[in-house]
Design an enzyme around this catalytic site. Structure first.
Site, short mmCIF file in Angstrom:
data_model
loop_
_atom_site.label_atom_id
_atom_site.label_comp_id
_atom_site.label_asym_id
_atom_site.label_seq_id
_atom_site.Cartn_x
_atom_site.Cartn_y
_atom_site.Cartn_z
N ALA A 34 0.82 -1.21 0.00
CA ALA A 34 0.00 0.00 0.00
C ALA A 34 0.85 1.26 0.00
CB ALA A 34 -0.94 -0.01 1.20
N GLY A 35 2.04 1.19 0.60
CA GLY A 35 2.91 2.35 0.67
C GLY A 35 3.32 2.86 -0.70
N ASP A 51 -2.67 -10.08 -3.69
CA ASP A 51 -1.63 -10.65 -4.54
C ASP A 51 -2.27 -11.65 -5.49
OD1 ASP A 51 0.64 -12.05 -5.57
OD2 ASP A 51 1.78 -11.47 -3.80
N LEU A 71 -3.34 -5.16 -15.77
CA LEU A 71 -2.03 -4.75 -16.27
C LEU A 71 -0.88 -5.52 -15.63
CD1 LEU A 71 -2.48 -0.88 -16.17
CD2 LEU A 71 -1.74 -2.13 -18.18
N ALA A 73 2.02 -7.69 -14.47
CA ALA A 73 2.79 -8.71 -15.19
C ALA A 73 4.23 -8.68 -14.70
CB ALA A 73 2.75 -8.46 -16.69
N TYR A 138 8.28 -14.49 -21.27
CA TYR A 138 7.31 -13.38 -21.20
C TYR A 138 6.26 -13.53 -22.30
CZ TYR A 138 5.49 -8.60 -21.34
OH TYR A 138 4.66 -7.50 -21.35
#
Length: 286
Positions: A34-35, A51, A71, A73, A138
């Protein structure tokens, strides 16, 4: 519209979320820390800690959402192939299953133009063959995730759209600075072209896929109008001397790395706000 965005603190997400908030979207972001999301929270994004590897954290993230922009990845420059596959394929599947169970209306998966190979003899189109056994983890992990999502659409009616990005740049994104030193190592030809897309147009394309009806189960490319040669790109940042081998042979495939964007244009009305790298440079939005 209530939207969950994953990967919100990354290069693309950190530039996408502020634009979505400015357009009035109710944005929730899924983050592990969160930081790292404090700036986005200050702009109005609602932060959920979770997660992709922890399936029990995902129902809370997708609860009440109308759409998901996925998004998150693990990128191609990482050497942890197992982690890349786990994140990009298994993590995507887990999130999609949670979203479907929660009744999310629309799931937009952000993929990559790197799924394409070479030898097509034309700019790569969405229905061109891609190799799920591609040795590049990837690329193969993104292909596997795409196929899983399309099957969910076909077999379960889940509204999935896939957006394959060109090379993303702009808004002080360090992508260009990072890739120039890799050109020589990757033995890329100075005459090869890179098909790019500015962050402004990534946001435009994602917004169109979130809001346009009748695109269920479809895959789209997004790039600008004018691919740039690697020679021009290296020269523009003053790195030409170190970017390429001193002795180069002929360019084998002039279409390698070039994507066809006509499908997105015809089905959504997409027109690039930033039609070329040189336009972005002249406008001071690199």
């Amino acid at each position: 519209m209530k939207i969950l965005v994953t990967g919100a603190t990354g290069k693309v997400g950190s530039r996408l979320v502020p634009r979505m908030l400015a357009k009035g979207y109710d944005v929730r972001i899924l983050v592990r820390d969160a930081g790292k999301a404090s700036l986005l929270a200050d702009l109005g994004a609602k932060v959920v800690v979770g997660d992709l590897f922890s399936a029990d954290t995902l129902p809370l993230a997708v609860d009440g959402m109308e759409g998901v922009v996925h998004l998150a990845a693990l990128f191609r420059t990482f050497t942890d192939n197992e982690g890349i596959i786990k994140t990009n394929h298994a993590g995507t599947t887990a999130l999609a299953n949670a979203a479907m169970a929660a009744g999310v209306k629309r799931f937009v998966f952000v993929s990559t133009g790197n799924v394409y190979g070479s030898g097509y003899r034309h700019p790569a189109k969405e229905d061109d063959l891609v190799d799920i056994n591609d040795p590049r983890a990837y690329s193969s992990s993104k292909i596997a995730a795409e196929k899983e999502l399309i099957l969910m659409h076909k077999n379960k009616g889940f509204d999935v759209r896939v957006l394959r990005l060109g090379f993303v740049y702009g808004d002080k994104d360090p992508h260009i600075e990072e890739i120039i030193p890799l050109l020589k190592r990757m033995k890329l030809h100075s005459g090869s072209r890179m098909h790019m897309v500015h962050h402004l147009d990534v946001e435009q394309a994602l917004t169109l896929l979130l809001n346009t009806e009748g695109l269920n189960g479809e895959i789209f490319n997004v790039v600008d109008d004018a691919p740039i040669s690697l020679y021009e790109l290296a020269d523009s940042v003053g790195k030409l001397a170190d970017a390429f081998d001193s002795e180069e042979g002929p360019l084998n495939d002039p279409f390698a790395g070039i994507l066809d964007v006509s499908k997105l244009r015809s089905k959504t009305g997409f027109r690039p706000l930033v039609p070329s790298y040189y336009v972005a440079r002249d406008l001071g939005i690199l």
